[in-house]
Design an enzyme around this catalytic site. Structure first.
Site, PDB file in Angstrom:
ATOM      1  N   ASN A 162       0.804  -1.225   0.024  1.00 21.71           N
ATOM      2  CA  ASN A 162      -0.134  -0.104   0.147  1.00 21.71           C
ATOM      3  C   ASN A 162       0.723   1.221  -0.058  1.00 21.71           C
ATOM      4  O   ASN A 162       1.936   1.244   0.563  1.00 21.71           O
ATOM      5  CB  ASN A 162      -0.970   0.171   1.287  1.00 21.71           C
ATOM      6  N   ASP A 196      -0.417   4.298   0.859  1.00 17.47           N
ATOM      7  CA  ASP A 196      -1.394   5.189   1.493  1.00 17.47           C
ATOM      8  C   ASP A 196      -0.887   5.754   2.696  1.00 17.47           C
ATOM      9  O   ASP A 196      -1.734   6.750   3.538  1.00 17.47           O
ATOM     10  CB  ASP A 196      -2.856   4.781   1.811  1.00 17.47           C
ATOM     11  N   HIS A 249       5.823  -0.668  -2.761  1.00 19.14           N
ATOM     12  CA  HIS A 249       5.253   0.081  -4.028  1.00 19.14           C
ATOM     13  C   HIS A 249       5.416   1.496  -3.896  1.00 19.14           C
ATOM     14  O   HIS A 249       4.586   2.060  -4.471  1.00 19.14           O
ATOM     15  CB  HIS A 249       3.863  -0.457  -4.546  1.00 19.14           C
TER      16      HIS A 249
HETATM   17  C1  BJW Z   1     -10.417  -7.365   1.650  1.00 17.98           C
HETATM   18  C2  BJW Z   1     -11.242  -6.254   2.398  1.00 17.98           C
HETATM   19  C3  BJW Z   1     -11.552  -6.219   3.509  1.00 17.98           C
HETATM   20  C4  BJW Z   1     -11.179  -6.133   0.207  1.00 17.98           C
HETATM   21  N1  BJW Z   1     -10.890  -7.496   4.431  1.00 17.98           N
HETATM   22  N2  BJW Z   1     -10.075  -8.109   2.595  1.00 17.98           N
HETATM   23  C5  BJW Z   1       3.186 -12.008 -15.677  1.00 17.98           C
HETATM   24  C6  BJW Z   1       3.796 -12.929 -14.854  1.00 17.98           C
HETATM   25  C7  BJW Z   1       4.301 -12.303 -13.553  1.00 17.98           C
HETATM   26  C8  BJW Z   1       4.610 -11.178 -13.411  1.00 17.98           C
HETATM   27  C9  BJW Z   1       4.261 -10.250 -14.515  1.00 17.98           C
HETATM   28  C10 BJW Z   1       3.584 -10.995 -15.673  1.00 17.98           C
HETATM   29  N3  BJW Z   1       3.297  -9.616 -16.519  1.00 17.98           N
HETATM   30  C11 BJW Z   1       3.766  -8.657 -16.042  1.00 17.98           C
HETATM   31  C12 BJW Z   1       4.248  -8.884 -14.845  1.00 17.98           C
HETATM   32  C13 BJW Z   1       4.913  -7.726 -13.824  1.00 17.98           C
HETATM   33  C14 BJW Z   1       4.009  -7.219 -13.265  1.00 17.98           C
HETATM   34  C15 BJW Z   1       2.689  -7.897 -12.616  1.00 17.98           C
HETATM   35  O1  BJW Z   1       2.753  -8.540 -11.519  1.00 17.98           O
HETATM   36  N4  BJW Z   1       1.866  -7.961 -13.398  1.00 17.98           N
HETATM   37  C16 BJW Z   1       0.521  -8.966 -13.017  1.00 17.98           C
HETATM   38  C17 BJW Z   1      -0.633  -7.900 -12.653  1.00 17.98           C
HETATM   39  C18 BJW Z   1       0.361  -9.808 -14.034  1.00 17.98           C
HETATM   40  N5  BJW Z   1       4.576  -6.615 -12.080  1.00 17.98           N
HETATM   41  C19 BJW Z   1       5.302  -5.434 -12.139  1.00 17.98           C
HETATM   42  O2  BJW Z   1       5.461  -4.672 -13.096  1.00 17.98           O
HETATM   43  C20 BJW Z   1       6.247  -5.043 -10.992  1.00 17.98           C
HETATM   44  N6  BJW Z   1       7.530  -4.827 -11.218  1.00 17.98           N
HETATM   45  C21 BJW Z   1       8.216  -5.849 -11.751  1.00 17.98           C
HETATM   46  O3  BJW Z   1       7.945  -6.838 -11.907  1.00 17.98           O
HETATM   47  O4  BJW Z   1       9.551  -5.306 -12.134  1.00 17.98           O
HETATM   48  C22 BJW Z   1      10.315  -6.240 -12.896  1.00 17.98           C
HETATM   49  C23 BJW Z   1      11.619  -5.541 -13.127  1.00 17.98           C
HETATM   50  C24 BJW Z   1      12.757  -5.610 -12.653  1.00 17.98           C
HETATM   51  C25 BJW Z   1      13.992  -5.130 -13.137  1.00 17.98           C
HETATM   52  C26 BJW Z   1      13.707  -3.942 -13.889  1.00 17.98           C
HETATM   53  C27 BJW Z   1      12.496  -3.580 -14.379  1.00 17.98           C
HETATM   54  C28 BJW Z   1      11.431  -4.501 -13.945  1.00 17.98           C
HETATM   55  C29 BJW Z   1       5.728  -3.491 -10.190  1.00 17.98           C
HETATM   56  C30 BJW Z   1       4.225  -3.685  -9.735  1.00 17.98           C
HETATM   57  C31 BJW Z   1       3.906  -2.498  -9.434  1.00 17.98           C
HETATM   58  C32 BJW Z   1       2.205  -2.458  -8.895  1.00 17.98           C
HETATM   59  N7  BJW Z   1       1.671  -1.249  -8.724  1.00 17.98           N
HETATM   60  C33 BJW Z   1       0.367  -1.028  -8.291  1.00 17.98           C
HETATM   61  C34 BJW Z   1       0.173   0.736  -8.285  1.00 17.98           C
HETATM   62  C35 BJW Z   1       1.159   1.257  -7.383  1.00 17.98           C
HETATM   63  C36 BJW Z   1       0.877   2.820  -7.458  1.00 17.98           C
HETATM   64  C37 BJW Z   1      -0.630   3.313  -6.866  1.00 17.98           C
HETATM   65  O5  BJW Z   1      -1.318   3.085  -6.070  1.00 17.98           O
HETATM   66  O6  BJW Z   1      -1.017   4.108  -7.948  1.00 17.98           O
HETATM   67  O7  BJW Z   1       0.562  -1.404  -6.980  1.00 17.98           O
HETATM   68  S1  BJW Z   1      -0.683  -1.824  -9.229  1.00 17.98           S
HETATM   69  C38 BJW Z   1      -1.542  -2.102  -7.606  1.00 17.98           C
HETATM   70  O8  BJW Z   1      -1.677  -3.637  -7.519  1.00 17.98           O
HETATM   71  C39 BJW Z   1      -0.865  -1.444  -6.611  1.00 17.98           C
HETATM   72  C40 BJW Z   1      -0.949  -2.735  -5.449  1.00 17.98           C
HETATM   73  O9  BJW Z   1       0.097  -2.507  -4.416  1.00 17.98           O
HETATM   74  C41 BJW Z   1      -0.918  -4.008  -6.261  1.00 17.98           C
HETATM   75  C42 BJW Z   1      -1.496  -5.039  -5.716  1.00 17.98           C
HETATM   76  O10 BJW Z   1      -2.968  -4.939  -5.409  1.00 17.98           O
HETATM   77  P1  BJW Z   1      -3.545  -5.557  -4.020  1.00 17.98           P
HETATM   78  O11 BJW Z   1      -2.999  -4.700  -2.745  1.00 17.98           O
HETATM   79  O12 BJW Z   1      -3.437  -6.975  -3.926  1.00 17.98           O
HETATM   80  O13 BJW Z   1      -4.922  -4.875  -4.121  1.00 17.98           O
HETATM   81  P2  BJW Z   1      -6.105  -5.710  -5.149  1.00 17.98           P
HETATM   82  O14 BJW Z   1      -7.183  -4.497  -5.226  1.00 17.98           O
HETATM   83  O15 BJW Z   1      -5.846  -6.325  -6.229  1.00 17.98           O
HETATM   84  O16 BJW Z   1      -6.773  -6.864  -3.784  1.00 17.98           O
HETATM   85  C43 BJW Z   1      -7.437  -6.354  -2.808  1.00 17.98           C
HETATM   86  C44 BJW Z   1      -7.852  -7.564  -2.045  1.00 17.98           C
HETATM   87  O17 BJW Z   1      -8.426  -7.250  -0.950  1.00 17.98           O
HETATM   88  C45 BJW Z   1      -8.881  -8.529  -2.649  1.00 17.98           C
HETATM   89  O18 BJW Z   1      -8.373  -9.928  -2.624  1.00 17.98           O
HETATM   90  C46 BJW Z   1     -10.183  -8.459  -2.088  1.00 17.98           C
HETATM   91  O19 BJW Z   1     -10.859  -9.687  -1.850  1.00 17.98           O
HETATM   92  C47 BJW Z   1      -9.447  -8.090  -0.430  1.00 17.98           C
HETATM   93  N8  BJW Z   1     -10.345  -7.180   0.407  1.00 17.98           N
HETATM   94  N9  BJW Z   1     -11.655  -5.732   1.117  1.00 17.98           N
HETATM   95  C48 BJW Z   1      -9.960  -8.178   3.759  1.00 17.98           C
HETATM   96  N10 BJW Z   1     -12.375  -5.481   4.024  1.00 17.98           N
END
Ligand code: BJW
Ligand code: ZN
Length: 251
Positions: free
Chosen positions: A106, A108, A123
């Site tokens: 997060n 935030d 992140h």
């Molecule tokens: C509750 C609840 C309640 C609700 N109680 N629970 C294919 C395979 C593997 C990897 C890749 C691929 N293709 C591309 C990639 C890489 C990519 C990636 O993983 N993509 C996938 C989506 C496929 N990753 C990257 O690009 C990362 N970098 C990288 O890999 O670099 C390699 C590299 C190396 C060397 C040089 C250059 C590159 C970077 C990832 C960056 C993610 N950024 C974001 C935005 C941040 C800024 C912003 O806020 O604007 O980060 S995207 C977004 O997703 C944010 C989050 O931190 C992140 C994860 O999301 P999160 O936190 O899991 O949220 P949600 O909404 O998905 O889930 C919420 C959950 O809560 C749900 O399960 C609900 O059920 C639950 N919930 N209410 C309990 N009350």
């Protein structure tokens, strides 16, 4: 294994009581009850906004003003909410363990505001700003009346967050990997576990011999791989998990 909704299984309480090194990995779900929108799911940000137009370096190059407007809007939203019982329980858990690390995806700042100290922000943090070209980092907000703001070097400033395709901060990911391998218990709270490399940390913890429990509103790709998946709201469940460690608190 999916446990009955809302119940804290005895195995989790036991693991929390006996652990020496606890790690907690959090995602957007932990802040949902504070009123911060998650990314995925029915009400998620990515339902209404295309991540490729807002959260990639290419998007920033194409339209820095649009990207900045989105972050100014979200920063306003995040500045006006408060930590919830899940953040508070996690901050309290930290005080009970000789070794502890909170690994959050997060941006935030709510964990810090709840009192968490041993934490890594994988992140970044939406309240910080850095230069898109030089090493300059700003803790103070620049004048955002004219977007996009510029660095002294002439390049655009950008939010200090990690976009898709960008490397995570070296020190943060190194600490997270090491803690995941070394810990003996990991709680994975409110993440969809689809974004890498964060989603691999619980697998690393499991391979390293840790007891791994997931706390989420709904099942995720991790649910069948961890020791226990507890379905329910993070605020209520984390408070109950903290209660389950009360023996530890009382010696
Ligand atoms: C509750 C609840 C309640 C609700 N109680 N629970 C294919 C395979 C593997 C990897 C890749 C691929 N293709 C591309 C990639 C890489 C990519 C990636 O993983 N993509 C996938 C989506 C496929 N990753 C990257 O690009 C990362 N970098 C990288 O890999 O670099 C390699 C590299 C190396 C060397 C040089 C250059 C590159 C970077 C990832 C960056 C993610 N950024 C974001 C935005 C941040 C800024 C912003 O806020 O604007 O980060 S995207 C977004 O997703 C944010 C989050 O931190 C992140 C994860 O999301 P999160 O936190 O899991 O949220 P949600 O909404 O998905 O889930 C919420 C959950 O809560 C749900 O399960 C609900 O059920 C639950 N919930 N209410 C309990 N009350
Ligand atoms: Zn600069």
């Amino acid at each position: 294994m999916n446990d009955q909704a809302g119940q804290i299984p005895g195995t989790v309480a036991q693991a929390l009581l006996s652990a020496n090194y606890l790690t907690v990995l959090t995602g957007a779900g932990v802040s949902a009850e504070s009123g911060v929108p998650t990314f995925r799911g029915k009400e998620g940000l990515w339902r209404k906004h295309n991540p490729m137009e807002l959260a990639t370096p290419e998007a920033f190059e194409r339209d820095p003003k649009l990207v900045w407007e989105w972050y100014v809007y979200r920063r306003g939203l995040m500045g006006n909410v408060h930590p919830n019982p899940a953040h508070e329980a996690i901050a309290e858990l930290e005080t009970l363990y000789p070794k502890f690390l909170l690994i959050t995806q997060n941006v935030d700042n709510l964990h810090r505001r709840a009192g968490s100290k041993e934490l890594v922000e994988l992140h970044g943090n939406i309240f910080r700003v850095r230069c898109s070209r030089c090493e300059r980092k700003l803790d103070e907000l620049p004048d955002l009346n004219e977007l996009p703001p510029k660095c002294e070097c002439g390049a655009y400033l950008r939010p200090d967050v990690v976009w898709f395709g960008e490397a995570l901060p070296r020190e943060a990911i190194d600490r997270a990997f090491q803690a995941s391998v070394e810990c003996d218990c990991m709680l994975v709270v409110g993440t969809s576990a689809v974004v890498q490399p964060a989603a691999s940390l619980p697998i690393m913890a499991k391979k390293g011999g840790a007891f791994v429990a997931e706390i989420n509103y709904e099942p995720t790709p991790l649910s069948d791989l961890v020791d226990v998946s507890i379905l329910g709201k993070a605020g209520e469940l984390m408070s109950r998990l903290l209660d389950a460690t009360s023996k530890r608190r009382n010696g």
